[in-house]
Design a protein around this motif. Structure first.
Motif, PDB file in Angstrom:
ATOM      1  N   ASP A 211     -42.514  42.554  10.863  1.00  0.00           N
ATOM      2  CA  ASP A 211     -41.579  42.547  11.980  1.00  0.00           C
ATOM      3  C   ASP A 211     -40.266  43.148  11.514  1.00  0.00           C
ATOM      4  O   ASP A 211     -39.490  42.491  10.817  1.00  0.00           O
ATOM      5  CB  ASP A 211     -41.368  41.119  12.487  1.00  0.00           C
ATOM      6  CG  ASP A 211     -40.445  41.063  13.697  1.00  0.00           C
ATOM      7  OD1 ASP A 211     -40.228  42.106  14.340  1.00  0.00           O
ATOM      8  OD2 ASP A 211     -39.934  39.976  13.991  1.00  0.00           O
TER       9      ASP A 211
ATOM     10  N   ARG B   3     -42.043  50.874   9.417  1.00  0.00           N
ATOM     11  CA  ARG B   3     -42.866  51.275  10.560  1.00  0.00           C
ATOM     12  C   ARG B   3     -44.001  50.281  10.741  1.00  0.00           C
ATOM     13  O   ARG B   3     -44.663  49.902   9.781  1.00  0.00           O
ATOM     14  CB  ARG B   3     -43.442  52.669  10.316  1.00  0.00           C
ATOM     15  CG  ARG B   3     -42.394  53.760  10.277  1.00  0.00           C
ATOM     16  CD  ARG B   3     -42.976  55.087   9.907  1.00  0.00           C
ATOM     17  NE  ARG B   3     -44.069  55.477  10.806  1.00  0.00           N
ATOM     18  CZ  ARG B   3     -44.652  56.661  10.774  1.00  0.00           C
ATOM     19  NH1 ARG B   3     -44.261  57.573   9.902  1.00  0.00           N
ATOM     20  NH2 ARG B   3     -45.623  56.937  11.611  1.00  0.00           N
ATOM     21  N   SER B   4     -44.244  49.896  11.978  1.00  0.00           N
ATOM     22  CA  SER B   4     -45.347  48.975  12.237  1.00  0.00           C
ATOM     23  C   SER B   4     -46.655  49.726  12.453  1.00  0.00           C
ATOM     24  O   SER B   4     -47.719  49.126  12.440  1.00  0.00           O
ATOM     25  CB  SER B   4     -45.030  48.104  13.461  1.00  0.00           C
ATOM     26  OG  SER B   4     -44.835  48.925  14.589  1.00  0.00           O
ATOM     27  N   ASP B   5     -46.572  51.044  12.620  1.00  0.00           N
ATOM     28  CA  ASP B   5     -47.777  51.834  12.882  1.00  0.00           C
ATOM     29  C   ASP B   5     -48.345  52.479  11.624  1.00  0.00           C
ATOM     30  O   ASP B   5     -49.345  53.174  11.679  1.00  0.00           O
ATOM     31  CB  ASP B   5     -47.478  52.919  13.923  1.00  0.00           C
ATOM     32  CG  ASP B   5     -46.454  53.929  13.424  1.00  0.00           C
ATOM     33  OD1 ASP B   5     -45.609  53.576  12.570  1.00  0.00           O
ATOM     34  OD2 ASP B   5     -46.484  55.080  13.890  1.00  0.00           O
ATOM     35  N   LYS B   6     -47.707  52.264  10.477  1.00  0.00           N
ATOM     36  CA  LYS B   6     -48.172  52.896   9.236  1.00  0.00           C
ATOM     37  C   LYS B   6     -48.116  51.876   8.102  1.00  0.00           C
ATOM     38  O   LYS B   6     -47.203  51.867   7.295  1.00  0.00           O
ATOM     39  CB  LYS B   6     -47.315  54.128   8.923  1.00  0.00           C
ATOM     40  CG  LYS B   6     -47.907  54.997   7.838  1.00  0.00           C
ATOM     41  CD  LYS B   6     -47.129  56.291   7.659  1.00  0.00           C
ATOM     42  CE  LYS B   6     -47.796  57.147   6.590  1.00  0.00           C
ATOM     43  NZ  LYS B   6     -47.045  58.333   6.284  1.00  0.00           N
TER      44      LYS B   6
ATOM     45  N   ASP C 115     -50.652  49.952   5.138  1.00  0.00           N
ATOM     46  CA  ASP C 115     -51.940  49.966   4.451  1.00  0.00           C
ATOM     47  C   ASP C 115     -52.006  48.711   3.583  1.00  0.00           C
ATOM     48  O   ASP C 115     -51.099  48.446   2.803  1.00  0.00           O
ATOM     49  CB  ASP C 115     -52.064  51.228   3.593  1.00  0.00           C
ATOM     50  CG  ASP C 115     -53.431  51.332   2.945  1.00  0.00           C
ATOM     51  OD1 ASP C 115     -54.433  51.117   3.650  1.00  0.00           O
ATOM     52  OD2 ASP C 115     -53.498  51.628   1.737  1.00  0.00           O
TER      53      ASP C 115
ATOM     54  N   TYR D  11     -38.819  52.908   8.354  1.00  0.00           N
ATOM     55  CA  TYR D  11     -38.666  53.319   9.746  1.00  0.00           C
ATOM     56  C   TYR D  11     -37.400  54.148   9.852  1.00  0.00           C
ATOM     57  O   TYR D  11     -36.321  53.700   9.437  1.00  0.00           O
ATOM     58  CB  TYR D  11     -38.562  52.096  10.662  1.00  0.00           C
ATOM     59  CG  TYR D  11     -38.264  52.452  12.100  1.00  0.00           C
ATOM     60  CD1 TYR D  11     -39.253  52.975  12.915  1.00  0.00           C
ATOM     61  CD2 TYR D  11     -36.990  52.283  12.625  1.00  0.00           C
ATOM     62  CE1 TYR D  11     -38.986  53.311  14.227  1.00  0.00           C
ATOM     63  CE2 TYR D  11     -36.719  52.619  13.936  1.00  0.00           C
ATOM     64  CZ  TYR D  11     -37.714  53.129  14.732  1.00  0.00           C
ATOM     65  OH  TYR D  11     -37.447  53.472  16.032  1.00  0.00           O
TER      66      TYR D  11
END
Length: 142
Positions: A64, A104-107, A109, A124
């Motif tokens: 978050d 970033r919440s979309d990247k 691993d 981000y």
């Protein structure tokens, strides 16, 4: 545990009317899981030591903005017997770690191998802070 210590613990428990020593022990226990974090220019690598996890689905990873939260359970399956030494933390845990910058919440691993959970996070960069080329005006010599 020697008898003098047991008497001292028992007296404290009796005086405070509850498990005083157990509360104190809870404050002294280290945060689990143990974490190593490495910061790079645009990346953070977080290593969490989580022994005894049967399957990566047994842990939850939440990101978050600039925090990473790990939730799960470490189970040491021992059969019978009375525990006489307890150095490996086990049981449920929840740990939130502040990150050095928003990520970033979309990247994201995450991998688990040999007792280590490795979470790779990327900085981000919003449109407002993204580096844009600066136009250079050429001033003629006077």
């Amino acid at each position: 545990m020697n008898n003098q210590f047991k008497d001292w613990k028992s007296n404290l428990d009796r005086f405070f009317g509850h498990d005083f020593w157990g509360d104190f022990e809870g404050m002294m226990k280290p945060s689990i899981p143990y974490i190593n974090m490495y910061q790079y220019d645009n990346e953070v690598l977080c290593y969490a030591s989580i022994p005894g996890m049967n399957h990566p689905k047994d842990i939850e990873v939440f990101v978050d903005h600039a925090t990473l939260t790990l939730k799960g359970k470490i189970e040491i399956n021992h059969r019978g017997g009375h525990q006489i030494k307890a150095e490996i933390a086990d049981g449920t845990f929840e740990r939130t770690i502040d990150l050095p910058f928003p990520v970033r919440s979309d990247k994201i691993d995450a991998t688990y191998k040999n007792g280590l959970l490795i979470v790779q996070l990327h900085r981000y960069i919003s449109d407002h802070t993204r580096q844009n080329p600066v136009q250079i005006r050429h001033l003629e010599d006077e």
